[in-house]
Design a protein around this motif. Structure first.
Motif, short mmCIF file in Angstrom:
data_model
loop_
_atom_site.label_atom_id
_atom_site.label_comp_id
_atom_site.label_asym_id
_atom_site.label_seq_id
_atom_site.Cartn_x
_atom_site.Cartn_y
_atom_site.Cartn_z
N GLY A 141 0.85 -1.18 0.00
CA GLY A 141 0.00 0.00 0.00
C GLY A 141 0.88 1.22 0.00
O GLY A 141 2.07 1.13 0.30
N GLN A 177 -3.72 -5.73 0.17
CA GLN A 177 -3.54 -4.36 -0.29
C GLN A 177 -4.35 -3.41 0.59
O GLN A 177 -5.55 -3.58 0.76
N VAL A 215 -8.28 -2.97 0.60
CA VAL A 215 -8.71 -2.97 -0.79
C VAL A 215 -8.80 -4.40 -1.31
O VAL A 215 -9.77 -4.78 -1.97
N ASN A 235 -5.19 0.64 1.90
CA ASN A 235 -5.08 2.09 1.85
C ASN A 235 -6.11 2.64 2.82
O ASN A 235 -7.21 3.00 2.43
N THR A 268 -5.75 0.76 -4.93
CA THR A 268 -4.94 0.90 -3.71
C THR A 268 -4.10 2.17 -3.74
O THR A 268 -4.02 2.92 -2.78
#
Lengths: 263, 294
Positions: free
Chosen positions: A42, A214, A220, A216, A237
């Motif tokens: 990320g 992933q 994600v 953020n 992401t």
């Protein structure tokens, strides 16, 4: 896309972490399979390290819970190992490589007791695994970045755990160390141990890991690398930043520039 | 005989301070030691007013409690108030110390403590303050016993908790990850520092006790890269500081506590210049060697 598994080794449910009212992680919900080698990726500030710290109980959770091996952390601490970022400690501390690696045995030694011969043997074995035997009595202040990371890995190996969390083990290390570390991680994974690694180099993700998370702030994607390491999800992401990254990557590849420093 | 009493008491105090100081400087908390040593003052005065005597057990408890409160307040202002840690140290200890100064001046008549003694200590009085048993037997100076007991407590604490203290000092995140409570050991260490500062209060005073907490460990840090050796060197330096300090004071006919701290500073300066690894001369030599090689 979030792939869930039966009998997960790690289950994170509705995890939210906030730093002074600003959410760093928001409603993370995922399960990870036993024996996998997991890369957590990320952008900067996405909460990758925070996720690991939250799972290890090092920072307070705003909501949610975490189960490892189907139990709360306190019941299974001895089966779990954590490798902090190497910048988190003072490498000028008066200690030798062996002193640091034997710390991996402290949990097993118990309160008020000293590490015994067997503990030092386990430490020496771990030092040999990371190929640092000739540096065993070296002061840690005299080590290179790559060697420091090997010492941290050896300390984790000495713990002989089943589930490992590693915060950026490839940051600031030389190419030889990176190769040595990933070799050891793959070996551990082949032995049925689960290794979860915070990672920031997209180029190597498919080569290193079999499962990718992933992040953020929100989660994600989480799933097998071939299913979730897709342009579309990476775009989600990394937002707009990825296009720049991939453009630069393509350009470099076309012109034959090396994409990493070879030291 | 008086010289032996004074040097022994000084050594006992200095060793206890130095051993704890080793952990303090590696935790980058040297100034917290400074803060505690000042902040325990109101604790001492209050304990004195309540118990009405200088019977040191109550005093140790009272001041110990204030010492822990100090650490707690420093953490509290830093973490909850978002204040920089050095600013929160500055606010906390000066405030508590000032309370102590007010208490002393207000109750001057009732309290057998004077400000000079509190600030600068008076180790020369150690042989005068004897512990006399109920049957009239003289056991020797009271301070000698108190500092002896405190040193035993500190040594026990460090030996039994060595592993935990060492790990929480080097890598607190890893320590918590394997289930060692960093805040528990933080507060235990701070309680030990409070206890030691109070016991050394009468002999070296609030200001100079900091010299004993920090200077010998800082000197030892320059001389070795092995933590256990650092502890032993600190012990040796503490005894040396106490003995040479005493004779310097006798020679100059000056303050013993002042002379001891001066010696501690002098040893530090010597280590800084002559240390085989980190000393100025060794560094300069290495530089010359490197340039001559090129």
């Amino acid at each position: 896309m979030i792939v869930n598994v039966e009998n997960p080794i790690l289950e994170v449910h509705d995890l939210t972490v906030t730093y002074s009212r600003k959410p760093v992680l928001w409603g993370v919900d995922m399960t990870l399979p036993k024996g996998s080698l997991v890369g957590v990726i990320g952008p900067n500030g996405a909460g990758k390290s925070t996720l690991i710290k939250a799972i290890m109980g090092l920072i307070p959770l705003s909501s949610g819970w975490v189960e490892l091996f189907g139990s709360p952390l306190d019941d299974v601490r001895k089966k779990v190992s954590y490798v902090p970022q190497k910048e988190s400690v003072d490498w000028d501390f008066p200690a030798s490589v062996r002193d640091v690696v034997v710390m991996g045995r402290y949990a097993k030694v118990g309160l008020f007791k000293r590490p015994r011969k067997a503990d030092y043997e386990a430490a020496d074995y771990a030092i040999a695994q990371v190929k640092m035997t000739e540096f065993a009595n070296r002061q840690i202040s005299q080590l290179s970045g790559g060697q420091q990371q090997r010492v941290f890995l050896a300390r984790a190996l000495a713990q002989n755990a089943d589930l490992y969390f590693m915060d950026e083990p490839f940051a600031g290390v030389d190419a030889a160390t990176e190769k040595a570390i990933i070799g050891i991680l793959k070996q551990m994974s082949a032995q049925g141990k689960t290794v979860i690694v915070v990672h920031h180099d997209l180029q190597t993700v498919t080569k290193y890991f079999d499962w990718v998370v992933q992040l953020n702030t929100r989660l994600v994607a989480s799933g097998p690398v071939e299913e979730v390491f897709t342009q579309e999800l990476l775009q989600e992401t990394y937002g707009g930043k990825l296009t720049i990254l991939s453009d630069v990557g393509n350009l470099l590849r076309k012109q034959g520039f090396p994409t990493r420093d070879v030291t | 005989m008086d010289a032996i009493y004074i040097i022994t008491t000084g050594s006992l105090v200095a060793i206890a301070c130095g051993l704890l100081g080793c952990f303090l400087i590696l935790r980058k908390m040297a100034m917290v030691g400074d803060a505690i040593s000042h902040a325990v003052l109101p604790g001492i005065v209050l304990a004195f007013l309540i118990s009405g005597s200088r019977d040191s057990f109550t005093m140790l408890l009272g001041a110990g409690a204030i010492g822990v409160l100090t650490t707690f307040l420093i953490e509290f202002f830093h973490k909850k108030g978002g204040l920089q840690s050095d600013a929160s140290i500055g606010v906390t200890f000066t405030w508590l110390f000032a309370l102590g100064v007010i208490l002393i001046s207000v109750y001057a008549g009732e309290v057998d403590l004077d400000q000079d003694c509190v600030l600068y200590g008076e180790i020369a009085y150690v042989p005068l303050d004897l512990w006399i048993g109920s049957n009239g037997i003289i056991y020797g100076p009271r301070s000698l016993y108190i500092s002896g007991v405190v040193l035993v407590v500190i040594i026990l604490f460090i030996t039994l908790g060595y592993k935990e203290l060492h790990l929480t000092t080097f890598d607190p995140a890893f320590a918590s990850a394997i289930g060692i409570s960093t805040s528990l050991w933080h507060y235990l260490l701070m309680s030990a520092v409070s206890l030691t500062t109070v016991s050394s209060f009468e002999s070296v005073g609030a200001i100079l006790v900091v010299a004993l907490l920090i200077a010998p460990p800082a000197t030892a840090y320059l001389l070795t890269a092995n933590f256990k050796k650092m502890l032993w060197i600190t012990v040796a330096l503490s005894i040396l500081t106490s003995a040479t300090g005493y004779y310097l004071a006798v020679y100059l006919d000056g303050s013993i506590a002042g002379a001891m701290s001066t010696m501690a500073g002098l040893f530090f300066a010597l280590a800084f210049i002559f240390s085989p690894v980190d000393g100025l001369i060794a560094k300069r030599r290495r530089q010359l060697y490197e340039t001559s090689k090129n």
